[in-house]
Design a protein around this motif. Structure first.
Motif, PDB file in Angstrom:
ATOM      1  N   ASP A  19      -6.666  -6.834  -2.130  1.00  0.00           N
ATOM      2  CA  ASP A  19      -7.928  -7.702  -1.792  1.00  0.00           C
ATOM      3  C   ASP A  19      -8.233  -7.938  -0.281  1.00  0.00           C
ATOM      4  O   ASP A  19      -7.513  -8.859  -0.020  1.00  0.00           O
ATOM      5  CB  ASP A  19      -7.785  -8.897  -2.665  1.00  0.00           C
ATOM      6  N   SER A  20      -8.957  -7.165   0.153  1.00  0.00           N
ATOM      7  CA  SER A  20      -9.284  -7.444   1.727  1.00  0.00           C
ATOM      8  C   SER A  20     -10.071  -8.618   2.022  1.00  0.00           C
ATOM      9  O   SER A  20     -10.011  -9.250   2.995  1.00  0.00           O
ATOM     10  CB  SER A  20     -10.059  -6.274   2.238  1.00  0.00           C
ATOM     11  N   ALA A  61      -2.079  -7.755  -2.080  1.00  0.00           N
ATOM     12  CA  ALA A  61      -2.167  -6.654  -3.499  1.00  0.00           C
ATOM     13  C   ALA A  61      -1.811  -7.545  -4.635  1.00  0.00           C
ATOM     14  O   ALA A  61      -2.196  -7.041  -5.599  1.00  0.00           O
ATOM     15  CB  ALA A  61      -0.753  -5.671  -3.037  1.00  0.00           C
ATOM     16  N   LEU A  62      -0.936  -8.427  -4.452  1.00  0.00           N
ATOM     17  CA  LEU A  62      -0.564  -9.354  -5.684  1.00  0.00           C
ATOM     18  C   LEU A  62      -1.895 -10.136  -6.120  1.00  0.00           C
ATOM     19  O   LEU A  62      -1.984 -10.483  -7.493  1.00  0.00           O
ATOM     20  CB  LEU A  62       0.558 -10.163  -5.385  1.00  0.00           C
ATOM     21  N   HIS A  63      -2.927 -10.258  -5.045  1.00  0.00           N
ATOM     22  CA  HIS A  63      -3.992 -11.212  -5.794  1.00  0.00           C
ATOM     23  C   HIS A  63      -4.989 -10.145  -6.145  1.00  0.00           C
ATOM     24  O   HIS A  63      -5.585 -10.490  -7.321  1.00  0.00           O
ATOM     25  CB  HIS A  63      -4.814 -11.729  -4.584  1.00  0.00           C
ATOM     26  N   ALA A  64      -4.922  -8.771  -5.991  1.00  0.00           N
ATOM     27  CA  ALA A  64      -5.798  -7.895  -6.785  1.00  0.00           C
ATOM     28  C   ALA A  64      -5.073  -7.490  -7.892  1.00  0.00           C
ATOM     29  O   ALA A  64      -5.812  -7.198  -8.866  1.00  0.00           O
ATOM     30  CB  ALA A  64      -5.958  -6.376  -5.940  1.00  0.00           C
ATOM     31  N   ARG A  65      -3.669  -7.551  -8.097  1.00  0.00           N
ATOM     32  CA  ARG A  65      -3.251  -7.083  -9.510  1.00  0.00           C
ATOM     33  C   ARG A  65      -1.907  -7.790  -9.602  1.00  0.00           C
ATOM     34  O   ARG A  65      -0.958  -7.415  -8.946  1.00  0.00           O
ATOM     35  CB  ARG A  65      -2.901  -5.486  -9.441  1.00  0.00           C
ATOM     36  N   VAL A  74       5.175  -1.225  -2.910  1.00  0.00           N
ATOM     37  CA  VAL A  74       5.476  -0.217  -1.891  1.00  0.00           C
ATOM     38  C   VAL A  74       4.036   0.620  -1.875  1.00  0.00           C
ATOM     39  O   VAL A  74       3.748   0.993  -0.699  1.00  0.00           O
ATOM     40  CB  VAL A  74       6.470   0.529  -2.141  1.00  0.00           C
ATOM     41  N   GLY A  75       3.414   1.068  -2.756  1.00  0.00           N
ATOM     42  CA  GLY A  75       2.329   1.815  -2.902  1.00  0.00           C
ATOM     43  C   GLY A  75       1.089   0.972  -2.706  1.00  0.00           C
ATOM     44  O   GLY A  75       0.161   1.332  -1.932  1.00  0.00           O
ATOM     45  N   THR A  76       1.041  -0.095  -3.466  1.00  0.00           N
ATOM     46  CA  THR A  76      -0.355  -0.931  -3.501  1.00  0.00           C
ATOM     47  C   THR A  76      -0.553  -1.518  -1.983  1.00  0.00           C
ATOM     48  O   THR A  76      -1.699  -1.702  -1.415  1.00  0.00           O
ATOM     49  CB  THR A  76      -0.424  -2.048  -4.491  1.00  0.00           C
ATOM     50  N   ALA A  77       0.668  -1.775  -1.562  1.00  0.00           N
ATOM     51  CA  ALA A  77       0.485  -2.929  -0.208  1.00  0.00           C
ATOM     52  C   ALA A  77       0.890  -1.891   1.098  1.00  0.00           C
ATOM     53  O   ALA A  77       0.754  -2.335   2.392  1.00  0.00           O
ATOM     54  CB  ALA A  77       1.436  -3.935  -0.425  1.00  0.00           C
ATOM     55  N   SER A  78       0.906  -0.661   0.884  1.00  0.00           N
ATOM     56  CA  SER A  78       1.352   0.253   1.945  1.00  0.00           C
ATOM     57  C   SER A  78       2.441  -0.171   2.793  1.00  0.00           C
ATOM     58  O   SER A  78       2.183  -0.151   4.099  1.00  0.00           O
ATOM     59  CB  SER A  78       0.083   0.632   2.945  1.00  0.00           C
ATOM     60  N   VAL A  79       3.558  -0.524   2.136  1.00  0.00           N
ATOM     61  CA  VAL A  79       4.508  -0.912   2.794  1.00  0.00           C
ATOM     62  C   VAL A  79       5.981  -0.138   2.586  1.00  0.00           C
ATOM     63  O   VAL A  79       5.997   0.120   1.388  1.00  0.00           O
ATOM     64  CB  VAL A  79       4.979  -2.422   3.059  1.00  0.00           C
TER      65      VAL A  79
END
Length: 500
Positions: free
Chosen positions: A279-280, A307-311, A320-325
């Motif tokens: 969620d940008s 990422a946690l706010h979006a899902r 690792v995938g949703t937050a690109s870390v």
């Protein structure tokens, strides 16, 4: 109904070769070709300049202002023709037609420098216009502009931004998206300092990520460099869809998390996923806060919050995938967030606490908060715990000092109006060039910054001594350009030699 009451578009004259070009243009563009810039839309900044006080504008009706105004009209007509699918021959016929007011600048070049020079100028303008139109998106309405920005925001949120530099590039890009939403379209204006404060980074870092990430990958382009009090002109665009994201071309980001070729199917783990989900809007709201400075929670923690706010309810492997870390970075960031009570764990999944976005962690009575954890009571307290309080304030103070120094430098440059003093000799005023270009004799100095007339020994009314020792003319009537001042200086030198 009489002809005088007919709409303007119905009373346009028809010319050989003209209707074909005009028929391809919208009504506003056709009016610009036929009637010129009646509303002064393209005259902003052409006929005015900032005064020496840095606050007032002085009118400048000179050849440079008219030429700049004419060039802006010509470029606008070329862009309209390029969007309508025209060609350079049609543009040439429109501009060189004797009754088309919008082509006055091109015809003036032809009369002054010849037809070959005018045609070469039109070709250069056409090349720039086609390049700009082909790389931009036409926006027909305000609703379409909002749709374009919404699609761009979705694309940004699903693009992996790996590594520290990638996350910093996301901060900068999101800051420009904020400015674009305020401006109402991808084309917007912003200074580097303004963007750095919005993104919570330094100007040096901003330039690095622009040159190495955003510009090469087609996310952001600077169309015009800002000057004086005007910010730079930027254009937001959809970046390229490289399978490894915007940072795959940088050697420092080629790690084992990124296989050299997806066709090899190496490391089939979530770390090689090419789709993020953040969620940008949350990131844009918090990225400039001191709590997420370099030595605070850091950019990786903010990516996980987004990422946690979006899902909500994701495992570390999914983050690792949703937050690109990377997995190690995810564990470190989750540990820091958990220490402040901003996230809680249920089995293998993690989620934000109810008031995490306000910087408030769980209360000690909550079961999800361990005894070793100290719930945060706001982002300011988080910054205080990490000793990053005041980072944004110091950055703003530095930028304010730089702006003040820059404006002082502009004022000093504006004072370099002339290098001569006026004396009266045989009833005639003669401009006397200064002995050196950077200073005047001490005998010419008078109290209050005035200039003494060597002939009479009295202060002159129209001349002042600039802060760097040069002479300036303070009369409002003197609105000459640099070339005209240079010519006046040469003429004064000749008159002085003749009088001597």
């Amino acid at each position: 109904m009489s002809d005088s009451n007919q709409p303007l578009l119905q009373r346009r004259p028809t010319h050989p070769g003209g209707p074909l070009g005009l028929s391809q243009l919208p009504s506003a563009a056709a009016d610009l070709v036929l009637l010129g810039d009646l509303t002064g839309r393209y005259a902003t900044g052409s006929y005015s300049r900032l005064g020496s006080d840095g606050r007032t504008l002085a009118l400048r009706e000179d050849r440079q202002g008219a030429a700049e105004h004419g060039h802006r009209i010509t470029a606008a007509i070329a862009c309209h023709m390029a969007r309508a699918g025209g060609n350079v021959d049609q543009l040439t016929r429109l501009l060189l037609h004797p009754e088309h007011e919008g082509g006055r600048h091109a015809r003036h070049i032809m009369l002054r420098s010849g037809q070959a020079r005018a045609l070469d100028y039109i070709r250069r303008v056409w090349a720039s216009a086609t390049a700009a139109v082909s790389s931009t998106t036409g926006v027909e309405s305000r609703q379409h502009a909002h749709e374009v920005l919404a699609a761009l925001r979705d694309h940004i949120e699903t693009t992996p931004w790996r590594g520290e530099r990638g996350r910093t590039a996301l901060w900068v890009l999101r800051a420009h998206l904020n400015f674009a939403e305020i401006a109402g379209g991808p084309l917007h204006h912003a200074s580097e300092r303004q963007t750095a404060e919005e993104a919570g980074v330094s100007r040096t870092t901003l330039r690095v990520v622009y040159e190495t990430v955003l510009k090469p990958r087609g996310w952001l382009r600077r169309l015009r460099v800002g000057h004086d009090r005007e910010g730079s002109t930027w254009y937001l665009d959809h970046g390229s869809t490289h399978p490894h994201g915007a940072l795959a071309s940088l050697s420092r980001f080629r790690t084992t998390q990124f296989p050299p070729d997806p066709a090899l199917e190496e490391w089939p783990t979530p770390e090689t996923a090419t789709t993020a989900d953040i969620d940008s809007t949350v990131i844009a709201h918090l990225m400039s806060h001191d709590a997420f400075a370099h030595h605070g929670l850091g950019s990786s923690a903010l990516m996980i919050i987004g990422a946690l706010h979006a899902r909500p309810g994701q495992t570390v492997g999914e983050l690792v995938g949703t937050a690109s870390v990377s997995r190690a970075t995810a564990y470190r960031a989750m540990r820091r967030l958990a220490d402040h009570g901003l996230v809680h764990r249920t089995g293998e999944t993690w989620a934000l606490t109810p008031r995490a976005l306000e910087g408030f962690g769980n209360s000690p009575l909550d079961a999800v908060t361990g005894p070793q954890e100290r719930p945060a009571q706001g982002w300011d307290e988080v910054a205080r715990r990490h000793d990053t309080t005041g980072v944004a304030a110091r950055r703003k103070a530095l930028h304010a000092a730089e702006r003040a120094a820059y404006r002082q430098a502009l004022e000093r440059l504006a004072e370099h109006r002339s290098k001569a003093v006026v004396i009266v000799r045989d009833g005639c005023q003669v401009l006397v060039p200064a002995p050196r270009p950077d200073e005047i004799p001490p005998t010419w100095h008078a109290p209050g910054g005035c200039v003494l007339d060597p002939a009479t020994g009295r202060p002159t009314a129209d001349w002042r001594i600039a802060t760097d020792g040069r002479l300036i003319l303070t009369t409002p009537a003197d609105q000459r350009s640099y070339d005209e001042l240079a010519a006046a200086h040469a003429e004064a030198l000749s008159e002085w030699n003749s009088a001597a």
